[in-house]
Scaffold this motif. Structure first.
Motif, PDB file in Angstrom:
ATOM      1  N   ALA A   1       0.840  -1.211   0.000  1.00  0.00           N
ATOM      2  CA  ALA A   1       0.000   0.000   0.000  1.00  0.00           C
ATOM      3  C   ALA A   1       0.866   1.249   0.000  1.00  0.00           C
ATOM      4  O   ALA A   1       1.823   1.360   0.770  1.00  0.00           O
ATOM      5  CB  ALA A   1      -0.916  -0.009   1.229  1.00  0.00           C
ATOM      6  N   GLY A   2       0.541   2.179  -0.887  1.00  0.00           N
ATOM      7  CA  GLY A   2       1.271   3.431  -0.978  1.00  0.00           C
ATOM      8  C   GLY A   2       2.448   3.409  -1.921  1.00  0.00           C
ATOM      9  O   GLY A   2       3.128   4.428  -2.098  1.00  0.00           O
TER      10      GLY A   2
ATOM     11  N   ASP B   1       5.649   2.299 -10.850  1.00  0.00           N
ATOM     12  CA  ASP B   1       6.922   2.840 -11.353  1.00  0.00           C
ATOM     13  C   ASP B   1       7.937   2.975 -10.225  1.00  0.00           C
ATOM     14  O   ASP B   1       9.140   2.767 -10.414  1.00  0.00           O
ATOM     15  CB  ASP B   1       6.712   4.170 -12.079  1.00  0.00           C
ATOM     16  CG  ASP B   1       6.033   5.221 -11.231  1.00  0.00           C
ATOM     17  OD1 ASP B   1       5.397   4.863 -10.224  1.00  0.00           O
ATOM     18  OD2 ASP B   1       6.138   6.408 -11.583  1.00  0.00           O
ATOM     19  N   GLN B   2       7.480   3.292  -9.024  1.00  0.00           N
ATOM     20  CA  GLN B   2       8.383   3.363  -7.874  1.00  0.00           C
ATOM     21  C   GLN B   2       8.995   1.998  -7.588  1.00  0.00           C
ATOM     22  O   GLN B   2      10.207   1.871  -7.392  1.00  0.00           O
ATOM     23  CB  GLN B   2       7.624   3.856  -6.646  1.00  0.00           C
ATOM     24  CG  GLN B   2       8.450   3.863  -5.355  1.00  0.00           C
ATOM     25  CD  GLN B   2       7.603   4.213  -4.133  1.00  0.00           C
ATOM     26  OE1 GLN B   2       6.475   4.712  -4.260  1.00  0.00           O
ATOM     27  NE2 GLN B   2       8.117   3.931  -2.951  1.00  0.00           N
ATOM     28  N   ARG B   3       8.142   0.963  -7.566  1.00  0.00           N
ATOM     29  CA  ARG B   3       8.644  -0.373  -7.215  1.00  0.00           C
ATOM     30  C   ARG B   3       9.611  -0.903  -8.266  1.00  0.00           C
ATOM     31  O   ARG B   3      10.623  -1.536  -7.912  1.00  0.00           O
ATOM     32  CB  ARG B   3       7.465  -1.344  -7.047  1.00  0.00           C
ATOM     33  CG  ARG B   3       7.908  -2.734  -6.557  1.00  0.00           C
ATOM     34  CD  ARG B   3       8.452  -2.669  -5.157  1.00  0.00           C
ATOM     35  NE  ARG B   3       9.111  -3.937  -4.771  1.00  0.00           N
ATOM     36  CZ  ARG B   3      10.326  -4.011  -4.271  1.00  0.00           C
ATOM     37  NH1 ARG B   3      11.048  -2.928  -4.048  1.00  0.00           N
ATOM     38  NH2 ARG B   3      10.834  -5.177  -3.937  1.00  0.00           N
TER      39      ARG B   3
ATOM     40  N   ALA C   1      -1.346  -8.454 -13.631  1.00  0.00           N
ATOM     41  CA  ALA C   1      -1.329  -8.389 -12.170  1.00  0.00           C
ATOM     42  C   ALA C   1      -2.069  -7.156 -11.666  1.00  0.00           C
ATOM     43  O   ALA C   1      -2.285  -6.192 -12.399  1.00  0.00           O
ATOM     44  CB  ALA C   1       0.104  -8.377 -11.664  1.00  0.00           C
ATOM     45  N   LYS C   2      -2.408  -7.207 -10.395  1.00  0.00           N
ATOM     46  CA  LYS C   2      -3.120  -6.096  -9.774  1.00  0.00           C
ATOM     47  C   LYS C   2      -2.269  -5.447  -8.681  1.00  0.00           C
ATOM     48  O   LYS C   2      -2.793  -4.796  -7.796  1.00  0.00           O
ATOM     49  CB  LYS C   2      -4.442  -6.606  -9.188  1.00  0.00           C
ATOM     50  CG  LYS C   2      -5.359  -7.239 -10.226  1.00  0.00           C
ATOM     51  CD  LYS C   2      -6.569  -7.878  -9.579  1.00  0.00           C
ATOM     52  CE  LYS C   2      -7.448  -8.565 -10.614  1.00  0.00           C
ATOM     53  NZ  LYS C   2      -8.604  -9.256 -10.006  1.00  0.00           N
ATOM     54  N   GLY C   3      -0.970  -5.648  -8.758  1.00  0.00           N
ATOM     55  CA  GLY C   3      -0.074  -5.080  -7.767  1.00  0.00           C
ATOM     56  C   GLY C   3       0.683  -6.114  -6.983  1.00  0.00           C
ATOM     57  O   GLY C   3       1.661  -5.808  -6.311  1.00  0.00           O
TER      58      GLY C   3
ATOM     59  N   GLY D   1       7.602  -7.108  -1.104  1.00  0.00           N
ATOM     60  CA  GLY D   1       6.304  -6.794  -0.547  1.00  0.00           C
ATOM     61  C   GLY D   1       6.298  -6.222   0.856  1.00  0.00           C
ATOM     62  O   GLY D   1       5.233  -5.963   1.418  1.00  0.00           O
ATOM     63  N   MET D   2       7.479  -6.011   1.455  1.00  0.00           N
ATOM     64  CA  MET D   2       7.530  -5.494   2.825  1.00  0.00           C
ATOM     65  C   MET D   2       7.828  -3.999   2.876  1.00  0.00           C
ATOM     66  O   MET D   2       7.915  -3.417   3.953  1.00  0.00           O
ATOM     67  CB  MET D   2       8.602  -6.237   3.635  1.00  0.00           C
ATOM     68  CG  MET D   2       8.377  -7.730   3.747  1.00  0.00           C
ATOM     69  SD  MET D   2       9.615  -8.570   4.791  1.00  0.00           S
ATOM     70  CE  MET D   2      11.098  -8.393   3.788  1.00  0.00           C
ATOM     71  N   GLY D   3       8.000  -3.383   1.701  1.00  0.00           N
ATOM     72  CA  GLY D   3       8.464  -2.002   1.646  1.00  0.00           C
ATOM     73  C   GLY D   3       9.964  -1.985   1.406  1.00  0.00           C
ATOM     74  O   GLY D   3      10.702  -2.848   1.905  1.00  0.00           O
TER      75      GLY D   3
END
Length: 366
Positions: free
Chosen positions: A13-14, A18-20, A47-49, A329-331
């Motif tokens: 979330a957040g 493009d950031q990832r 995919a949806k994220g 997926g943990m940030g």
């Protein structure tokens, strides 16, 4: 024993897509600095994220330019008609050249019904497509001028471009979930990426035994024999505080596990050759109990360095060669912290456990 960092570019979330995609290359650079042997990216579509890498051959070219030692692998190319096998060979050869001989190819028949439906692929034919891909890839990696004819493909004589005759054949690994597919991977002379460890330690043992049976009769279908057995950990988190490590990956891992349950249940009920996946029901009732999932299988490796080393050693003693750790997926900052903790406390110990099988044999060594 070797460690492989694995990314699907999950966006918590957040975090924007493009950031990832920008963050993951920074994490690979950090992994190289911390002793990881290899880096792998998945291929997923629509995919949806939860897994946004649909063009790993593009992403890995960028990663190749930012790194110098770490091996690079697609894990796994969908060996299906929407990816023509000769295009896969061209992309693999190009990546191998750009990375200075660091590329490895991973392939799969696909277990994602959402993707299969979109591309109108009959799930009962995925094994047929996989075997055809292996035959074509094997010839195209070893024969500069190539032609092939079968019921699925009619390829006239063409020169493979780019051609890399001075290099070793590109190592090929197969994703596998059933005992049968593990044995088939070994018999084809491929490394295996064992992907359904959630079914428990005994299931991993059975898959390893099947791979050994295949390796005992291995033929170099893809131009070489790569004898490596790797297991996936889809939720990897390392922290000095074990409870904190589990909490960091809890939501990401449970969300992923629920997706896997959906895939496996649907394929197990509807598609020939996937019946064994209905066994996922045995652990479905504990889908949100991360402590239970960690304690009953190696599918999630979240805890202190000592706890992760204990699980890694158990796998090594069983005969596992490599660990594929999905740190995702943990940030971004938490992902980096886990990579650094693994590099400082876990990987140096694993490196003292000697390899029991050669990574690859080809040419006169076959």
């Amino acid at each position: 024993m070797k460690a492989i960092l694995f990314h699907e570019a999950i966006c918590p979330a957040g975090t924007s897509w493009d950031q990832r995609l920008g963050e993951i290359s920074d994490e690979v650079v950090l992994a190289e600095e911390n002793g990881f042997h290899a880096y792998a990216q998945s291929e997923h579509h629509f995919a949806k994220g939860e897994a946004i890498i649909s063009a790993p051959e593009v992403c890995l070219a960028y990663v190749a330019a930012r790194t110098s030692k770490i091996k690079l692998r697609i894990s796994s190319v969908n060996f299906l008609p929407f990816n023509h096998p000769l295009r896969v060979v061209e992309q693999a050869a190009t990546l191998d050249i750009l990375s200075g001989g660091r590329f490895e190819l991973g392939g799969a028949r696909s277990n994602n019904p959402y993707t299969l439906e979109a591309f109108r692929i009959d799930p009962s034919r995925t094994r047929e497509y996989r075997d055809e891909f292996l035959n074509i890839i094997g010839k195209a990696l070893t024969e500069e001028w190539f032609e092939y004819k079968s019921d699925l493909y009619d390829i006239p004589k063409r020169r493979i471009s780019p051609w890399t005759p001075s290099r070793r054949p590109i190592p090929v690994h197969l994703s596998a979930t059933s005992s049968e597919s593990h044995e088939q991977a070994g018999a084809a002379g491929c490394g295996v990426m064992s992907g359904l460890g959630i079914l428990g330690w005994d299931y991993v043992r059975n898959c390893l035994d099947a791979y050994e049976r295949g390796m005992a009769k291995a033929e170099p279908v893809v131009g070489s024999i790569t004898s490596r057995f790797a297991t996936f950990s889809v939720g990897t988190s390392c922290h000095e505080d074990s409870k904190r490590a589990r909490e960091l990956t809890r939501k990401n891992t449970i969300d992923f596990f629920k997706v896997i349950i959906g895939w496996m249940t649907k394929l197990g009920q509807t598609a020939e050759g996937y019946e064994y996946m209905s066994r996922i029901q045995e652990v479905k009732e504990n889908a949100e109990n991360i402590d239970f999932l960690i304690e009953t299988s190696p599918y999630i490796m979240a805890g202190s360095p000592d706890e992760i080393l204990k699980t890694a050693r158990r796998l090594y003693d069983m005969g596992v060669d490599d660990l594929i750790w999905r740190v995702d997926g943990m940030g971004h900052e938490n992902n980096k912290a886990t990579i650094e903790a693994l590099g400082k406390h876990v990987i140096p110990v694993m490196e003292t456990w000697p390899d029991r099988r050669p990574e690859q044999r080809f040419g006169a060594a076959l």
